[in-house]
Design a protein around this motif. Structure first.
Motif, PDB file in Angstrom:
ATOM      1  N   UNK A  30       0.894  -1.134  -0.161  1.00  0.00           N
ATOM      2  CA  UNK A  30      -0.083   0.067  -0.038  1.00  0.00           C
ATOM      3  C   UNK A  30       0.959   1.312   0.117  1.00  0.00           C
ATOM      4  N   UNK A  31       1.795   1.166   0.882  1.00  0.00           N
ATOM      5  CA  UNK A  31       2.895   2.517   0.915  1.00  0.00           C
ATOM      6  C   UNK A  31       3.459   2.832  -0.206  1.00  0.00           C
ATOM      7  N   UNK A  32       3.901   1.635  -0.978  1.00  0.00           N
ATOM      8  CA  UNK A  32       4.819   1.702  -2.065  1.00  0.00           C
ATOM      9  C   UNK A  32       3.922   2.198  -3.195  1.00  0.00           C
ATOM     10  N   UNK A  33       2.689   1.578  -3.491  1.00  0.00           N
ATOM     11  CA  UNK A  33       1.499   2.276  -4.593  1.00  0.00           C
ATOM     12  C   UNK A  33       1.210   3.613  -4.284  1.00  0.00           C
ATOM     13  N   UNK A  34       1.117   4.028  -2.883  1.00  0.00           N
ATOM     14  CA  UNK A  34       0.680   5.353  -2.633  1.00  0.00           C
ATOM     15  C   UNK A  34       1.851   6.390  -3.267  1.00  0.00           C
ATOM     16  N   UNK A  56      12.727   8.729  -3.547  1.00  0.00           N
ATOM     17  CA  UNK A  56      11.718   7.796  -3.618  1.00  0.00           C
ATOM     18  C   UNK A  56      11.626   7.237  -2.065  1.00  0.00           C
ATOM     19  N   UNK A  57      12.899   6.461  -1.825  1.00  0.00           N
ATOM     20  CA  UNK A  57      12.813   5.707  -0.785  1.00  0.00           C
ATOM     21  C   UNK A  57      12.584   6.724   0.482  1.00  0.00           C
ATOM     22  N   UNK A  58      13.088   7.829   0.559  1.00  0.00           N
ATOM     23  CA  UNK A  58      12.478   8.955   1.493  1.00  0.00           C
ATOM     24  C   UNK A  58      11.152   8.772   1.556  1.00  0.00           C
ATOM     25  N   UNK A  59      10.475   9.122   0.432  1.00  0.00           N
ATOM     26  CA  UNK A  59       9.063   9.272   0.151  1.00  0.00           C
ATOM     27  C   UNK A  59       8.402   8.022   0.869  1.00  0.00           C
ATOM     28  N   UNK A  61       9.775   6.125   3.298  1.00  0.00           N
ATOM     29  CA  UNK A  61      10.129   6.104   4.596  1.00  0.00           C
ATOM     30  C   UNK A  61       9.080   7.237   5.496  1.00  0.00           C
ATOM     31  N   UNK A  62       8.800   8.452   4.885  1.00  0.00           N
ATOM     32  CA  UNK A  62       8.127   9.304   5.184  1.00  0.00           C
ATOM     33  C   UNK A  62       6.660   8.839   5.192  1.00  0.00           C
ATOM     34  N   UNK A  63       6.101   8.290   4.334  1.00  0.00           N
ATOM     35  CA  UNK A  63       4.650   7.727   4.413  1.00  0.00           C
ATOM     36  C   UNK A  63       4.612   6.535   5.426  1.00  0.00           C
ATOM     37  N   UNK A  64       5.647   5.953   5.667  1.00  0.00           N
ATOM     38  CA  UNK A  64       5.650   4.929   6.637  1.00  0.00           C
ATOM     39  C   UNK A  64       5.341   5.567   8.041  1.00  0.00           C
ATOM     40  N   UNK A  65       6.181   6.521   8.443  1.00  0.00           N
ATOM     41  CA  UNK A  65       6.401   7.394   9.454  1.00  0.00           C
ATOM     42  C   UNK A  65       5.303   8.171   9.731  1.00  0.00           C
ATOM     43  N   UNK A  66       4.529   8.509   8.927  1.00  0.00           N
ATOM     44  CA  UNK A  66       3.188   9.366   8.992  1.00  0.00           C
ATOM     45  C   UNK A  66       2.164   8.924   9.725  1.00  0.00           C
ATOM     46  N   UNK A  67       1.435   9.752  10.343  1.00  0.00           N
ATOM     47  CA  UNK A  67       0.320   9.440  11.150  1.00  0.00           C
ATOM     48  C   UNK A  67      -0.731   8.596  10.515  1.00  0.00           C
ATOM     49  N   UNK A  68      -0.907   8.475   9.202  1.00  0.00           N
ATOM     50  CA  UNK A  68      -2.000   7.759   8.818  1.00  0.00           C
ATOM     51  C   UNK A  68      -1.747   5.961   8.623  1.00  0.00           C
ATOM     52  N   UNK A  69      -0.391   5.977   8.860  1.00  0.00           N
ATOM     53  CA  UNK A  69      -0.088   4.573   8.920  1.00  0.00           C
ATOM     54  C   UNK A  69       0.219   4.209  10.420  1.00  0.00           C
ATOM     55  N   UNK A  70       0.065   4.875  11.474  1.00  0.00           N
ATOM     56  CA  UNK A  70       0.331   4.533  12.807  1.00  0.00           C
ATOM     57  C   UNK A  70      -0.553   3.155  13.348  1.00  0.00           C
ATOM     58  N   UNK A 116      13.399   2.051  11.081  1.00  0.00           N
ATOM     59  CA  UNK A 116      13.791   2.618   9.789  1.00  0.00           C
ATOM     60  C   UNK A 116      15.343   2.689   9.645  1.00  0.00           C
ATOM     61  N   UNK A 117      15.858   3.178  10.613  1.00  0.00           N
ATOM     62  CA  UNK A 117      17.540   3.298  10.483  1.00  0.00           C
ATOM     63  C   UNK A 117      18.000   1.961  10.526  1.00  0.00           C
ATOM     64  N   UNK A 118      17.389   1.149  11.178  1.00  0.00           N
ATOM     65  CA  UNK A 118      18.069  -0.134  11.394  1.00  0.00           C
ATOM     66  C   UNK A 118      18.240  -1.016  10.210  1.00  0.00           C
ATOM     67  N   UNK A 119      16.824  -0.771   9.300  1.00  0.00           N
ATOM     68  CA  UNK A 119      16.646  -1.341   8.117  1.00  0.00           C
ATOM     69  C   UNK A 119      17.618  -0.627   7.022  1.00  0.00           C
ATOM     70  N   UNK A 120      17.522   0.461   7.063  1.00  0.00           N
ATOM     71  CA  UNK A 120      18.304   1.190   6.088  1.00  0.00           C
ATOM     72  C   UNK A 120      19.899   0.774   6.162  1.00  0.00           C
ATOM     73  N   UNK A 121      20.205   0.479   7.454  1.00  0.00           N
ATOM     74  CA  UNK A 121      21.675   0.148   7.519  1.00  0.00           C
ATOM     75  C   UNK A 121      21.886  -1.241   7.139  1.00  0.00           C
TER      76      UNK A 121
END
Length: 168
Positions: A30-34, A56-59, A61-70, A116-121
């Protein structure tokens, strides 16, 4: 590179990254599609950047961290219990899958930015500077997030080991 080519080249990688940070394949899709729908409308600008994939990866990440997906965030519990004791002597693909699921469950308990930081690393093999760019923070914040995440994982693993030792 055009948008269609970008998607063809990077979709699997974006889905893998999103799945790793969300610990939920369906939420990741869902996140990647959006994100890709939003990126398509801005592709002329995004495609002209030095690193459109990082943007796009930052997008994502931001979508994942956003309130919409909490509300979509949840703990994933996977128990291996008896499977470990009765594992066959030869390598079984199910073991690798179970280990990945167990690791995903451990990571799922971390706060969102630490995860997110752990996965990115460790999943995306990004440097502190790249992680800072994706998360929109300083490199020292990245190091702090990674340190806290690893400490939490160690603490949970020690507690789990102690509990298993008492009950065994």
């Amino acid at each position: 590179m055009g948008f269609d080519q970008f998607v063809a080249d990077r979709l699997d990688r974006l889905l893998g990254y999103a799945t790793a940070i969300t610990c939920d394949k369906h939420l990741a899709q869902d996140i990647v599609q959006n994100v890709l729908l939003r990126a398509q409308g801005k592709w002329e600008r995004i495609g002209a950047m030095d690193a459109p994939y990082l943007y796009v990866k930052r997008m994502v990440t931001n979508d994942y961290l956003s309130w919409r997906h909490r509300k979509a965030a949840r703990e994933i519990a996977v128990e291996r219990g008896e499977l470990v004791r009765h594992a066959p002597a030869m390598a079984d693909p199910a073991d690798a899958h179970a280990e990945r699921e167990a690791m995903r469950a451990r990571i799922a308990v971390l706060p969102r930015k630490q995860r997110a930081a752990l996965v990115l690393r460790f999943y995306e093999d990004c440097s502190d500077a790249e992680i800072a760019q994706v998360l929109g923070c300083t490199e020292s914040t990245v190091r702090s997030q990674l340190s806290r995440a690893l400490q939490t994982l160690r603490t949970h693993e020690l507690a789990r080991s102690a509990t298993l030792g008492v009950h065994s």
